[in-house]
Motif scaffolding. Structure first.
Motif, PDB file in Angstrom:
ATOM      1  N   VAL A 124      -8.090  -1.897  11.378  1.00 54.83           N
ATOM      2  CA  VAL A 124      -7.104  -0.878  10.988  1.00 54.83           C
ATOM      3  C   VAL A 124      -7.342   0.382  11.824  1.00 54.83           C
ATOM      4  O   VAL A 124      -8.486   0.777  12.048  1.00 54.83           O
ATOM      5  CB  VAL A 124      -7.211  -0.572   9.477  1.00 54.83           C
ATOM      6  N   VAL A 125      -6.261   0.977  12.309  1.00 60.58           N
ATOM      7  CA  VAL A 125      -6.373   2.159  13.175  1.00 60.58           C
ATOM      8  C   VAL A 125      -6.883   3.352  12.373  1.00 60.58           C
ATOM      9  O   VAL A 125      -6.418   3.616  11.265  1.00 60.58           O
ATOM     10  CB  VAL A 125      -5.008   2.471  13.833  1.00 60.58           C
TER      11      VAL A 125
ATOM     12  N   LYS B 147      -5.841   4.036   4.719  1.00 59.56           N
ATOM     13  CA  LYS B 147      -7.178   4.333   4.148  1.00 59.56           C
ATOM     14  C   LYS B 147      -7.359   3.630   2.804  1.00 59.56           C
ATOM     15  O   LYS B 147      -8.415   3.724   2.179  1.00 59.56           O
ATOM     16  CB  LYS B 147      -7.339   5.850   3.995  1.00 59.56           C
ATOM     17  N   ASP B 148      -6.355   2.915   2.365  1.00 62.51           N
ATOM     18  CA  ASP B 148      -6.411   2.226   1.075  1.00 62.51           C
ATOM     19  C   ASP B 148      -7.392   1.059   1.168  1.00 62.51           C
ATOM     20  O   ASP B 148      -7.177   0.128   1.975  1.00 62.51           O
ATOM     21  CB  ASP B 148      -4.991   1.720   0.723  1.00 62.51           C
ATOM     22  N   PRO B 149      -8.500   1.083   0.387  1.00 66.90           N
ATOM     23  CA  PRO B 149      -9.542   0.034   0.515  1.00 66.90           C
ATOM     24  C   PRO B 149      -8.981  -1.383   0.395  1.00 66.90           C
ATOM     25  O   PRO B 149      -9.388  -2.282   1.146  1.00 66.90           O
ATOM     26  CB  PRO B 149     -10.488   0.355  -0.649  1.00 66.90           C
ATOM     27  N   ALA B 150      -8.001  -1.589  -0.468  1.00 69.34           N
ATOM     28  CA  ALA B 150      -7.443  -2.946  -0.643  1.00 69.34           C
ATOM     29  C   ALA B 150      -6.728  -3.386   0.637  1.00 69.34           C
ATOM     30  O   ALA B 150      -6.897  -4.525   1.096  1.00 69.34           O
ATOM     31  CB  ALA B 150      -6.458  -2.943  -1.818  1.00 69.34           C
TER      32      ALA B 150
ATOM     33  N   GLU C  27      -9.133  -6.611   7.416  1.00 71.32           N
ATOM     34  CA  GLU C  27     -10.412  -6.941   8.073  1.00 71.32           C
ATOM     35  C   GLU C  27     -10.826  -8.375   7.770  1.00 71.32           C
ATOM     36  O   GLU C  27     -11.396  -9.064   8.614  1.00 71.32           O
ATOM     37  CB  GLU C  27     -11.475  -5.923   7.674  1.00 71.32           C
ATOM     38  N   GLY C  28     -10.462  -8.848   6.590  1.00 69.50           N
ATOM     39  CA  GLY C  28     -10.783 -10.234   6.227  1.00 69.50           C
ATOM     40  C   GLY C  28     -10.120 -11.226   7.177  1.00 69.50           C
ATOM     41  O   GLY C  28     -10.602 -12.335   7.386  1.00 69.50           O
TER      42      GLY C  28
ATOM     43  N   ALA D 159       0.833  -1.215   0.000  1.00 68.11           N
ATOM     44  CA  ALA D 159       0.000   0.000   0.000  1.00 68.11           C
ATOM     45  C   ALA D 159       0.863   1.259   0.000  1.00 68.11           C
ATOM     46  O   ALA D 159       0.568   2.228  -0.709  1.00 68.11           O
ATOM     47  CB  ALA D 159      -0.914  -0.019   1.229  1.00 68.11           C
ATOM     48  N   MET D 160       1.985   1.227   0.730  1.00 68.76           N
ATOM     49  CA  MET D 160       2.829   2.436   0.805  1.00 68.76           C
ATOM     50  C   MET D 160       3.614   2.673  -0.477  1.00 68.76           C
ATOM     51  O   MET D 160       3.993   3.806  -0.768  1.00 68.76           O
ATOM     52  CB  MET D 160       3.766   2.366   2.019  1.00 68.76           C
TER      53      MET D 160
END
Ligand code: MLT
Length: 328
Positions: free
Chosen positions: A294-295, A279-282, A288-289, A49-50
């Protein structure tokens, strides 16, 4: 006048340095546990993500430096060059190890720059597939009836799996009921559990969900105050509090750190990219899966992250001292 000039030069150098950061040199995220485990999983998802949020062709690589409950990898980063190219992704071990390791080679609150908290992960009490128990009550009764004959796998003194095992045995007054077996991470420990070489483990849902779903391990309870009713698989398991272990509450938080002295502008760039990644949906969907949260609160900010870790160090010290076992 000379001092002003020097200060101006320093600022210019700093901003040029930050402007040039990261350049083509990769940013290494040190994971102080074996590859394939829960901490490694968070690091690889975050690195992915980063890469997007940092931009500028930034390249993040994960480096696994396991051992001694995570303190070997943390020491490596505490002593690394403060240039933004070596980071540490560490969990609650950052707060647990100071009480366990009296000769720790770093001070968690002094030798690191804090970049923010990433997530919080519940734990699951699990057993090898052959364990003759299918409910938490059966499980506790079986351990009690076989005190001294069974073993508990973990990822080294001060690791999350060790801490959970210690707290559970303490809560059910079964201290020393099981022989503890350390591994370089819960990835190799999980292989031993699935293979039936070890009996019991407490591990993060990010590492257990797949094994539970595949029927390769048995699950008995979760360590959050309430059962995880929102999770499609883990909703079926009670919380330890619901099983009568008053106040039992353990979630494993993960944070990002840099060596002390890393330039402020570089820290700001990394923190901004990390917050965008959270905040990246992926990234969120993957976490969460696997039962992680996530904070989204102020602990994403360095100051609040550091204050949180300081509070955790104070909270865990008496718990660990009560168990009276030290790593050195
Ligand atoms: C791992 O990544 O192996 C775990 O986080 C280890 C642990 O602390 O239990």
């Amino acid at each position: 006048m000379k001092r002003l000039l020097a200060a101006a030069l320093a600022v210019t150098a700093l901003s040029t340095f930050a402007q040039g950061f990261p350049g083509s040199k990769p940013i290494s995220i040190v994971v102080p546990f074996a590859a394939g485990g829960p901490t490694d999983r968070v690091a690889r998802d975050l690195a992915e993500a980063m890469r997007k949020t940092m931009g500028g062709g930034a390249n993040f690589v994960v480096e696994n430096v396991g051992g001694a409950g995570g303190t070997i990898g943390a020491t490596k980063v505490a002593k690394a060059a403060p240039d933004g190219h070596t980071l540490l992704l560490f969990h609650i071990g950052m707060a647990a190890t100071p009480a366990l390791y009296r000769k720790l080679q770093y001070k968690p609150l002094e030798d690191f720059e804090y970049l923010g908290l990433i997530n919080e992960v519940p734990m699951t009490l699990i057993g090898k597939p052959q364990l003759p128990a299918n409910t938490y009550r059966d499980f506790e009764a079986y351990i009690r009836a076989n005190s001294g004959k069974l073993n508990l796998a973990h990822a080294g003194l001060g690791s999350a799996s060790h801490l959970c095992g210690l707290m559970w045995q303490h809560a059910v007054k079964l201290n020393e009921a099981m022989t503890t077996i350390p591994f370089g991470g819960t990835a190799p420990a999980m292989n031993a559990l699935v293979g039936g070489q070890v009996d019991v483990m407490c591990d993060q849902t990010t590492n257990t969900t797949g094994q539970i779903e595949g029927g390769r391990v048995k699950a008995f309870a979760v360590t959050t105050p309430k059962s995880l009713s929102g999770h499609k698989l883990l909703k079926d398991y009670p919380s330890l509090q619901e099983m009568g272990l008053k106040d039992f509450n353990l979630t494993i938080w993960h944070g990002l750190y840099a060596p002390k002295g890393t330039p402020a502008a570089v820290l700001a760039q990394l923190n901004t990219a990390m917050k965008a990644a959270l905040k990246d949906p992926a990234f969120v969907q993957k976490q969460e899966g696997l039962g992680a949260v996530v904070v989204t609160d102020k602990r994403m900010e360095p100051e609040a992250h550091k204050a949180f870790v300081a509070a955790e160090i104070a909270k865990l010290k008496p718990v660990i001292e009560a168990a009276g076992k030290f790593a050195d």
